[in-house]
Design a protein around this motif. Structure first.
Motif, PDB file in Angstrom:
ATOM      1  N   VAL A   1       0.834  -1.205   0.000  1.00  8.54           N
ATOM      2  CA  VAL A   1       0.000   0.000   0.000  1.00  8.54           C
ATOM      3  C   VAL A   1       0.865   1.250   0.000  1.00  8.54           C
ATOM      4  O   VAL A   1       0.606   2.207  -0.740  1.00  8.54           O
ATOM      5  N   GLU A   2       1.900   1.249   0.815  1.00 13.42           N
ATOM      6  CA  GLU A   2       2.731   2.445   0.975  1.00 13.42           C
ATOM      7  C   GLU A   2       3.543   2.762  -0.277  1.00 13.42           C
ATOM      8  O   GLU A   2       3.697   3.926  -0.651  1.00 13.42           O
ATOM      9  N   LYS A   3       4.040   1.718  -0.947  1.00 17.01           N
ATOM     10  CA  LYS A   3       5.028   1.950  -1.998  1.00 17.01           C
ATOM     11  C   LYS A   3       4.573   1.596  -3.409  1.00 17.01           C
ATOM     12  O   LYS A   3       5.173   2.061  -4.380  1.00 17.01           O
ATOM     13  N   HIS A   4       3.536   0.771  -3.537  1.00 14.52           N
ATOM     14  CA  HIS A   4       3.192   0.278  -4.874  1.00 14.52           C
ATOM     15  C   HIS A   4       1.733   0.482  -5.272  1.00 14.52           C
ATOM     16  O   HIS A   4       1.362   0.175  -6.403  1.00 14.52           O
ATOM     17  N   LEU A   5       0.918   0.981  -4.373  1.00 13.41           N
ATOM     18  CA  LEU A   5      -0.517   1.061  -4.644  1.00 13.41           C
ATOM     19  C   LEU A   5      -0.826   1.920  -5.861  1.00 13.41           C
ATOM     20  O   LEU A   5      -1.631   1.536  -6.720  1.00 13.41           O
ATOM     21  N   ASP A   6      -0.199   3.084  -5.951  1.00 12.69           N
ATOM     22  CA  ASP A   6      -0.527   4.025  -7.021  1.00 12.69           C
ATOM     23  C   ASP A   6      -0.258   3.464  -8.413  1.00 12.69           C
ATOM     24  O   ASP A   6      -0.969   3.774  -9.366  1.00 12.69           O
ATOM     25  N   GLU A   7       0.773   2.626  -8.532  1.00 11.05           N
ATOM     26  CA  GLU A   7       1.118   2.117  -9.857  1.00 11.05           C
ATOM     27  C   GLU A   7       0.527   0.737 -10.124  1.00 11.05           C
ATOM     28  O   GLU A   7       0.748   0.156 -11.187  1.00 11.05           O
ATOM     29  N   SER A   8      -0.236   0.199  -9.169  1.00 12.39           N
ATOM     30  CA  SER A   8      -0.788  -1.149  -9.313  1.00 12.39           C
ATOM     31  C   SER A   8      -2.097  -1.129 -10.088  1.00 12.39           C
ATOM     32  O   SER A   8      -2.915  -0.218  -9.930  1.00 12.39           O
ATOM     33  N   SER A   9      -2.290  -2.150 -10.912  1.00 10.70           N
ATOM     34  CA  SER A   9      -3.550  -2.301 -11.635  1.00 10.70           C
ATOM     35  C   SER A   9      -4.607  -2.856 -10.687  1.00 10.70           C
ATOM     36  O   SER A   9      -4.290  -3.371  -9.610  1.00 10.70           O
TER      37      SER A   9
END
Length: 259
Positions: A149-157
């Protein structure tokens, strides 16, 4: 009237859903959000170390920000440190977030409640006291989900989010739990996915609405003496850094939420 800010503290972006819920319901209040990336994540820290960190941090923030209420927008921080903070700063109103185990236990049909949280929260005995003793707590520590959530959420599909959530749904299904408590504020960013994947199998619980109500209760005490002037609408953000490198995910997330 009191125009000092309500201060939200978390190790990262996890407290943003609580902050945004409060802002939506109280648009005239000043808000200061602190993401303590210098000490992220809180979950693996020893209890005494986390207490020391939060006492030091709170002391500095009381001097620099002068908040009227401090919200520990982190289950781990609340369970580990809120009693110590209240003892150290007796004149400061603190609001804590704890896993919604009680309502989950009341809704549980088979006596087994699943709690998804950090290692620190799962291990803390206070968590077990939140439910009736007749209800079994099946705790799952998910530090990798906090990192996601902290590091990858924004770029996750959306597919990646669903697959990530489904892993934990399968764990609780195998354990035969029939309710799931999202016991870390970070997990609320995947609340929609958890509800979707749990539909027909589990009831999903969080403490989002209850925290806003508690803050509002404190603001409205003494004839609303802590309420801000309705002509003021101001939101403030502070971010700490790790190794002098700014963490950009927080800014992206806040912009998505209109801050």
């Amino acid at each position: 009237m009191d125009n000092r800010p309500v201060l939200f503290i978390d190790s990262g972006i996890g407290g943003i859903p609580y902050c945004m819920e409060f802002i939506r319901e109280n648009p005239h209040e000043n808000v200061f959000y602190l993401a303590d990336h210098e000490n992220f994540p809180y979950g693996p820290l020893k209890k005494e170390d986390l207490i020391s960190i939060l006492i030091t941090l709170t002391g500095k923030l009381l001097e620099k920000v002068n908040p009227k209420i401090i919200v520990l927008a982190c289950n781990t921080a609340t369970i580990a440190a809120i009693s110590s903070l209240r003892e150290k700063f007796p004149n400061v109103p603190f609001v804590g977030t704890v896993p919604a185990v009680k309502p989950a236990a009341e809704a549980c049909n088979n006596g087994k409640v699943g709690v998804l949280a950090t290692k620190r929260t799962i291990e803390d005995i206070n968590t077990l006291h939140l439910a009736d003793k007749s209800c079994e707590i099946y705790g799952v520590a998910a530090p990798e989900l906090v990192e996601f959530v902290e590091k990858h959420l924004d770029e996750s599909s959306e597919e990646e989010k669903i697959n990530t959530v489904r892993k934990y749904i399968d764990i609780f299904s195998a354990a035969k739990a029939d309710t799931i408590v999202l016991g870390c504020t970070h997990f609320l960013f995947l609340l929609e996915e958890f509800h979707r994947e749990a539909e027909g199998h589990f009831k999903v619980f969080d403490s989002l609405a209850g925290i806003t109500k508690r803050i509002e209760f404190l603001l409205d005490e003494n004839n609303g003496s802590l309420r801000a002037d309705k002509n003021i609408k101001k939101r403030i953000l502070a971010v700490t850094y790790r190794n002098t490198t700014p963490f950009t995910g927080l800014g992206k997330t806040l912009r998505k939420h209109g801050v």
